[in-house]
Design a protein around this motif. Structure first.
Motif, PDB file in Angstrom:
ATOM      1  N   VAL A 256       0.967  -1.233   0.066  1.00 55.61           N
ATOM      2  CA  VAL A 256       0.010  -0.113   0.085  1.00 55.61           C
ATOM      3  C   VAL A 256       1.033   1.269   0.030  1.00 55.61           C
ATOM      4  N   MET A 257       0.635   2.294  -0.502  1.00 53.16           N
ATOM      5  CA  MET A 257       1.071   3.403  -0.705  1.00 53.16           C
ATOM      6  C   MET A 257       0.526   4.793  -0.651  1.00 53.16           C
ATOM      7  N   ALA A 258      -0.779   4.633  -0.271  1.00 52.73           N
ATOM      8  CA  ALA A 258      -1.714   5.465  -0.313  1.00 52.73           C
ATOM      9  C   ALA A 258      -3.062   5.466   0.560  1.00 52.73           C
ATOM     10  N   VAL A 259      -3.525   6.416   1.237  1.00 54.08           N
ATOM     11  CA  VAL A 259      -4.646   6.324   1.746  1.00 54.08           C
ATOM     12  C   VAL A 259      -5.886   7.549   1.676  1.00 54.08           C
ATOM     13  N   HIS A 260      -7.032   7.577   1.128  1.00 51.53           N
ATOM     14  CA  HIS A 260      -7.647   8.593   0.854  1.00 51.53           C
ATOM     15  C   HIS A 260      -8.044   9.353   2.019  1.00 51.53           C
ATOM     16  N   ALA A 261      -8.625   8.690   3.051  1.00 53.46           N
ATOM     17  CA  ALA A 261      -9.283   9.205   4.108  1.00 53.46           C
ATOM     18  C   ALA A 261      -8.305  10.200   4.890  1.00 53.46           C
ATOM     19  N   LYS A 262      -8.755  11.404   5.440  1.00 56.33           N
ATOM     20  CA  LYS A 262      -7.935  12.514   5.831  1.00 56.33           C
ATOM     21  C   LYS A 262      -7.289  11.903   7.172  1.00 56.33           C
ATOM     22  N   ASP A 263      -7.830  10.941   7.924  1.00 58.60           N
ATOM     23  CA  ASP A 263      -7.322  10.466   9.346  1.00 58.60           C
ATOM     24  C   ASP A 263      -6.312   9.495   9.103  1.00 58.60           C
ATOM     25  N   GLY A 264      -6.204   8.874   7.695  1.00 57.46           N
ATOM     26  CA  GLY A 264      -5.342   7.880   7.413  1.00 57.46           C
ATOM     27  C   GLY A 264      -5.843   6.436   7.630  1.00 57.46           C
ATOM     28  N   LEU A 265      -7.311   6.451   8.141  1.00 58.09           N
ATOM     29  CA  LEU A 265      -7.974   5.011   8.562  1.00 58.09           C
ATOM     30  C   LEU A 265      -8.586   4.550   7.493  1.00 58.09           C
ATOM     31  N   PHE A 266      -8.786   3.231   7.394  1.00 57.57           N
ATOM     32  CA  PHE A 266     -10.044   2.580   6.768  1.00 57.57           C
ATOM     33  C   PHE A 266     -10.052   0.987   7.339  1.00 57.57           C
ATOM     34  N   PRO A 267     -11.181   0.431   7.364  1.00 57.37           N
ATOM     35  CA  PRO A 267     -11.313  -0.804   7.687  1.00 57.37           C
ATOM     36  C   PRO A 267     -10.770  -2.023   6.905  1.00 57.37           C
ATOM     37  N   ILE A 268     -10.112  -2.925   7.617  1.00 58.89           N
ATOM     38  CA  ILE A 268      -9.467  -4.089   6.435  1.00 58.89           C
ATOM     39  C   ILE A 268     -10.104  -5.139   6.947  1.00 58.89           C
TER      40      ILE A 268
END
Length: 335
Positions: A245-257
């Motif tokens: 992974v090299m990116a995350v769209h959420a401003k807080d850097g979090l999303f469920p996996i």
């Protein structure tokens, strides 16, 4: 010389055109006249304060293409070996904790100088160094893509994703790439395109290809929860699956996996950080890429948007554009 500089983070309005002294060369350094400096999402993120390690005041910018105008050898004496050479570069902490390339001049260790591809002009060369460095680290160092691998690239149209696709193709992998829409996209022939038009678009496309549970590598260049978890479902359960992974769209850097999917397939997860390579390692990668581009094995960008460094409205617009991924044509600042 002129440069773009911000005194504190928090807003693109804090970026200003300033007049400052040219950098003073130290022994073993070269002075490069910047002809084009690529604009990357990390440049905008640094200015906005989204990257906590960025120090201020700071000149942003990581990519450059230009020509060597001065050089000092290890003893501090003038060196003529590289004078006039057209070079390109990126990486390390430039633009984050040391001043970057949105400037008329930058200093580069002579040992780290890399000649740009002769077949590319400065604007195209300056637009691609960081995306291609990230793609190289992702494909070669982290995912170790090899012949016969089945690869999914989420965000195959972006700078890193499209470069990674070329590198995977060169290694003999089979490539599936996601696109938000295929209406205005023309994927290269070596990518099997997947349009993200439904919740399970990726798993449906992989099942149709007869490759469910046979995906070896997942490269996430976009950072959205739904396609990431959808792609995880397709991966091999034999313990050899690699996820980068090299990116995350959420401003807080979090999303469920979906951790159940992750552990039942015994997957390996790695994060891509471009600064894991030092200046000499970056030079080695860029030298390799330049040879492959000039030989026709790899292809540089067909189109680049040039942005005048003196036009602050255009500069800020280009930074906002890449942050929101509003365009698939990369921009370069022209000092």
């Amino acid at each position: 010389m002129q440069a773009l500089k911000f005194e504190k983070t928090g807003s693109l309005d804090g970026l200003a055109l300033v007049n400052i002294d040219k950098p003073i060369l130290r022994p073993g350094e070269a002075l490069v006249r910047v002809r084009a400096a690529g604009i990357n999402g990390s440049d905008a993120a640094g200015i906005l304060g989204m990257l906590p390690f960025v120090t201020t005041p700071r000149i942003p910018g990581r990519d450059f293409s230009g020509d060597v105008v001065e050089a000092l050898d290890a003893s501090g004496a003038s060196s003529q070996q590289w004078i006039g050479a057209e070079v390109w570069g990126t990486g390390s902490e430039r633009g984050f904790t040391s001043d970057g390339t949105f400037s008329q001049y930058v200093t580069v260790p002579i040992a780290a100088l890399s000649r740009k591809p002769a077949s590319l002009d400065h604007s195209r060369a300056g637009s691609m160094t960081l995306p291609w460095l990230c793609a190289w680290i992702t494909v070669d160092t982290l995912a170790n893509v090899k012949e016969g691998d089945n690869v999914i690239i989420i965000g195959a149209r972006g700078g890193i994703g499209s470069a990674a696709a070329q590198l995977c193709n060169e290694r003999g992998a089979r490539i599936f790439g996601t696109y938000t829409s295929l209406a205005k996209a023309t994927p290269p022939s070596y990518i099997t395109p997947i349009e993200i038009g439904s919740k399970n678009a990726i798993r449906e496309a992989i099942a149709k290809a007869g490759l469910q549970n046979k995906i070896d590598v997942l490269l996430d260049c976009a950072g959205y929860e739904q396609p990431f978890n959808d792609a995880l479902f397709t991966m091999t359960p034999n313990g050899t699956g690699r996820v980068v992974v090299m990116a995350v769209h959420a401003k807080d850097g979090l999303f469920p996996i979906s951790m159940r999917t992750f552990y039942t397939k015994a997957l390996t997860l790695k994060g891509m950080l471009s600064s894991i390579l030092g200046p000499l390692e970056v030079k080695e990668v860029l030298d390799n890429l330049a040879k492959k581009i000039d030989s026709g094995l790899l292809e540089g960008p067909k189109e680049v948007k040039e942005v005048d460094m003196k036009n602050m409205d255009t500069v800020k617009g280009a930074l906002q554009e890449i942050l929101t991924r509003a365009s698939h044509v990369r921009s370069v600042i022209i000092p």
